[in-house]
Design an enzyme around this catalytic site. Structure first.
Site, PDB file in Angstrom:
ATOM      1  N   HIS A  99       0.801  -1.222   0.000  1.00  0.00           N
ATOM      2  CA  HIS A  99       0.000   0.000   0.000  1.00  0.00           C
ATOM      3  C   HIS A  99       0.834   1.272   0.000  1.00  0.00           C
ATOM      4  CE1 HIS A  99      -4.185  -1.389   0.520  1.00  0.00           C
ATOM      5  NE2 HIS A  99      -3.660  -2.415   1.142  1.00  0.00           N
ATOM      6  N   LYS A 148      -9.081  13.318   4.869  1.00  0.00           N
ATOM      7  CA  LYS A 148      -8.239  12.126   4.772  1.00  0.00           C
ATOM      8  C   LYS A 148      -7.308  12.100   5.972  1.00  0.00           C
ATOM      9  CE  LYS A 148      -6.854  13.563   0.753  1.00  0.00           C
ATOM     10  NZ  LYS A 148      -7.144  12.351   0.002  1.00  0.00           N
ATOM     11  N   ARG A 149      -6.523  11.050   6.097  1.00  0.00           N
ATOM     12  CA  ARG A 149      -5.530  10.975   7.164  1.00  0.00           C
ATOM     13  C   ARG A 149      -4.566  12.151   7.058  1.00  0.00           C
ATOM     14  NH1 ARG A 149      -0.575   8.040   7.197  1.00  0.00           N
ATOM     15  NH2 ARG A 149      -1.138   7.172   5.163  1.00  0.00           N
ATOM     16  N   LYS A 181       0.362  14.067   2.100  1.00  0.00           N
ATOM     17  CA  LYS A 181      -0.974  14.365   1.590  1.00  0.00           C
ATOM     18  C   LYS A 181      -1.192  15.872   1.435  1.00  0.00           C
ATOM     19  CE  LYS A 181      -2.961  10.075   3.379  1.00  0.00           C
ATOM     20  NZ  LYS A 181      -3.412   9.452   2.113  1.00  0.00           N
ATOM     21  N   THR A 208      -8.714   6.183  -2.063  1.00  0.00           N
ATOM     22  CA  THR A 208     -10.088   5.744  -2.325  1.00  0.00           C
ATOM     23  C   THR A 208     -11.067   6.891  -2.064  1.00  0.00           C
ATOM     24  OG1 THR A 208     -10.177   4.812  -0.080  1.00  0.00           O
ATOM     25  CG2 THR A 208      -9.700   3.296  -1.895  1.00  0.00           C
ATOM     26  N   LYS A 250     -14.687   8.073  -4.030  1.00  0.00           N
ATOM     27  CA  LYS A 250     -15.980   8.359  -3.389  1.00  0.00           C
ATOM     28  C   LYS A 250     -16.504   9.720  -3.825  1.00  0.00           C
ATOM     29  CE  LYS A 250     -14.285   5.604   0.404  1.00  0.00           C
ATOM     30  NZ  LYS A 250     -13.407   5.662   1.590  1.00  0.00           N
TER      31      LYS A 250
END
Length: 784
Positions: free
Chosen positions: A332, A519-520, A525, A627, A631
């Site tokens: 991942h 998100k995390r 990110k 992901t 969505k």
């Protein structure tokens, strides 16, 4: 159940369990009564599914995380009784949404755990024999609150009112042995109800309990704490997801967690095999496939070898060959820090037999590589036990039949860079399986208004065959359809505004553009880049440089790991930006900023359908897939993002004209990285970038004298001993990012044109169903 039967069971459960009735019951009592009614209704189907799946080859999914979210509405929906439940509640003057305050199993921390949950849903919806194994964390991740802009953590007691959706299976409890003692692993089985009851699969979660329990003798001697000591030490194993590991005790607990759930799961799988096929293990790998979800469960490989050797009398070579044929490994990440490495001393101290088996595995690898003609230096550089470290990803690759990435770009990076030496030796093992999401929870359940419009236009077959959404393309030039879509989007925005007002005490208008990044929280990110972009827009609005800018709300949601100081500093910075923007009368009619607290699956179900713009802005090459981007796409948002992870495939499916892509790509960063000097080349020469970055240290904001903002500034400008300056290329991408964002914001003014972009995202999202992904796993990896 028909509605009358459903109502009768609810009333009976309320009377039996709570001595109350439906009109007087508290929300948690209603939840438990409804759950028990559904559990009773599906019990026979659950047993039948298990019996049917036991008769053929099947797969098991081992994951440290299962981010299931709240079960009640999803289970009612998949069991086909949600409408009946709504009618029952309505007829009794009750808002069914009252159950939102009950259990919400946050047994994961982002995409990896949510992917696992989606896979289980898809497998059950398509009668694929896949069960999950994990840990029944008592407190999950943590409950987040924001105080003076800082993240604060508290225990997330999701079991406060019981666990009506699980069944304790005492008869299947096993013993897990460590060098410092043994613990009991007790399974709790959670049904995974397939849509329209196609099948009911199982998620088995292990709870750690002591062997001896309460010591009455010590209690009688008035040694009250010592009387419960064994219970406390054992139960700590399954208390919290990812305990802080910046001390040796924390690392020991993490390793205990991993071995605990893996050993219990492998023992359970072996027990199942022996019950069906006896003690001849020649067919074990023919009947079972076991998927390792990232490196956390990798110790399963030597654990199966241990059981086959020491309990079943097999030779090491035979046991290892069975293990290698049984396991498959999903990678991942391309980030070295997330490719787990364990200190040899910890293994020797806690699970010494497993360490000895790993030495045998590594010796076999050396011999096999030598026979293949691999250079001796490379043999050494690919060691599983390398110096004082055990490389879990290397063991996962060597001890598995298949290795897969989770997006086309990610898999290419694995093959050509991160794992290129392994790919050169075992090219036949590498595959790509682009991630997906379940359409049941992520549009059917969370966006019934949009689901109804889609079903009206193309029928309801899309719910289990998302490729059928392509039929929506023929409506893109129908203004009435786009108008209805835009009306639905506004409804979802109003619903989110109402929820945020109630829970965050913050006013938002649905007439604003909703630009959302949830998100995390991690530096790669780049939530900090988003915050910088808002400051750049703030300065422009103050200077009257953005005439006719459509009012925009920037919405963040994320949790930072408790020990991740820099991530927590980013949360504080975002909240300082929000305070500045929201309290400036010159700006707050054009810009609004909010960081919502305790972001989780249930919050995502409200945020995602309301989004106009989906922020997916990771540094190119570092987001394996994503992901969340899928969505948002499915619910009709455009992607503002880098050419990274699944964004690449989203653009390919929906078209460049329907997304907003910016920033340096993987190949460009590869050229920039060796000689990257952001301070000299960008910070000193670009006043626009400098002004924004300086807000970290020029007194614009206050970090509460923690030094967090100074550390963030130094990480960008000067770097640190463990990384170069601006390691995630925020300064490189900032201007292009803001310019692309502005293009999206101005495009929104043409509601029909922007609505078409959103509609085309929905129509082209079929590829990103986890139904497709799981079918590919089932056919191409597990050979079901």
């Amino acid at each position: 159940m028909d509605k009358n039967q459903f109502m009768a069971r609810i009333q009976e459960n309320l009377l039996t369990d709570s001595r109350t009735d439906i009109k007087s019951a508290a929300p948690y009592e209603l939840h438990n009564a409804v759950a028990r009614a559904v559990m009773s209704d599906i019990a026979a189907e659950w047993n039948e599914s298990e019996k049917r799946h036991n008769s053929r080859r099947r797969a098991y999914y081992l994951s440290a995380e299962f981010l299931m979210g709240r079960a009640v509405y999803n289970n009612l929906y998949c069991a086909g009784v949600l409408d009946q439940a709504k009618e029952i509640f309505s007829e009794n003057g009750i808002d069914i949404n009252c159950m939102e305050e009950t259990e919400d199993a946050a047994l994961g921390n982002g995409g990896l755990g949510r992917l696992a949950a989606c896979f289980l849903d898809s497998a059950a919806a398509h009668d694929i024999p896949l069960n999950g194994y994990g840990i029944r964390y008592r407190y999950g991740l943590f409950r987040q609150s924001i105080s003076n802009g800082f993240q604060c953590e508290s225990a997330d007691n999701w079991l406060e009112h019981g666990d009506a959706w699980s069944v304790r299976s005492e008869k299947d409890a096993v013993t897990v042995e460590f060098a410092d003692g043994a613990v009991r692993a007790v399974p709790y089985d959670m049904p995974i109800i397939g849509y329209d009851r196609k099948s009911v699969n199982t998620l088995r979660l292990w709870q750690a309990e002591s062997m001896g329990g309460f010591d009455f003798g010590r209690f009688d001697d008035q040694k009250y704490l010592e009387a419960s000591e064994e219970d406390i030490l054992a139960e700590s194993i399954s208390d919290v997801l990812y305990p802080n590991d910046n001390t040796e005790q924390g690392r020991l607990l993490r390793l205990k967690q991993q071995y605990f759930f893996v050993s219990a799961s492998i023992q359970d799988i072996v027990r199942r095999y022996k019950k069906s096929y006896g003690s001849d293990f020649s067919s074990f790998a023919k009947m079972y496939a076991v998927q390792l979800n990232d490196t956390h469960p990798t110790v399963a490989i030597p654990e199966l070898v241990r059981i086959l050797m020491f309990r079943e009398g097999m030779s090491f070579n035979d046991a290892f060959e069975i293990a290698r044929k049984t396991f498959d490994y999903t990678n991942h990440t391309v980030m070295g820090e997330a490719l787990e490495k364990w200190d040899v001393k910890l293994f020797k101290r806690l699970i010494p037999t497993i360490y000895e088996i790993i030495t045998l595995i590594d010796a076999k690898r050396e011999k096999e590589f030598a026979e293949k003609g691999v250079d001796s230096a490379k043999i050494s550089s690919m060691a599983i036990i390398d110096g004082n470290l055990i490389h879990m990803a290397r063991m996962a690759i060597y001890g598995s039949s298949h290795i897969n990435g989770v997006a086309a770009l990610h898999t290419d990076i694995l093959k050509n860079d991160v794992l290129k030496d392994w790919y050169a030796i075992y090219p036949e093992r590498f595959q790509n399986k682009t991630n997906g999401i379940t359409p049941r929870r992520w549009i059917g359940l969370c966006n019934p208004e949009l689901s109804s419009l889609i079903t009206e236009k193309i029928g309801d077959g899309w719910i289990t065959d998302l490729d059928r959404l392509s039929e929506l393309k023929k409506f893109v030039d129908d203004p009435s359809v786009i108008d209805r879509f835009n009306e639905i989007k506004r409804i979802k925005k109003q619903q989110l505004c109402d929820y945020i007002k109630e829970h965050e005490h913050f006013e938002l208008s649905p007439d604003f553009i909703f630009d959302i990044q949830v998100k995390r929280l991690h530096e790669y990110k780049r939530q900090l880049l988003n915050a910088f972009s808002i400051m750049d827009l703030y300065f422009k609005v103050k200077e009257h440089k953005l005439p006719d800018l459509q009012p925009t709300a920037f919405i963040f949601g994320a949790k930072a790991a408790p020990a991740y100081r820099r991530a927590k500093g980013i949360i504080k910075y975002i909240n300082e930006v929000a305070k500045l923007v929201n309290n400036d009368p010159d700006v707050n009619g054009k810009l609004r900023v909010i960081f919502v607290s305790n972001y989780n699956v249930s919050y995502a179900e409200k945020l995602i359908p309301a989004a106009d713009i989906s922020e997916q802005i990771s540094t190119a090459g570092l987001e394996a897939s994503g992901t969340g981007n899928m969505k948002f796409m499915l619910n009709g948002a455009v992607t503002l993002g880098t050419y990274d992870g699944a964004n690449v495939e989203i653009v390919e499916e929906a078209g460049w004209e329907n997304e907003y892509i910016f920033g340096a790509r993987v190949e460009e960063l590869a050229k920039i990285r060796p000689n990257y000097r952001p301070k000299e080349k960008i910070y000193y020469t670009n006043e626009r970038v400098k002004r924004v970055v300086n807000t970290l240290v020029d007194g614009t904001f206050n970090d509460g004298d923690t030094g967090m903002f100074g550390e963030l500034f130094n990480s960008l400008i000067n770097g640190a001993s463990w990384h170069k300056p601006d390691n995630y290329f925020l300064l490189t991408d900032l201007e292009g990012y803001v310019d692309t964002k502005l293009r999206a914001l101005y495009d929104y003014k043409n509601r029909n044109m922007f609505g078409k972009k959103c509609w085309m995202n929905i129509a082209n999202s079929g590829k990103f169903s986890s139904d497709r992904t799981v079918k590919q796993y089932a056919e191409e990896l597990w050979e079901l």
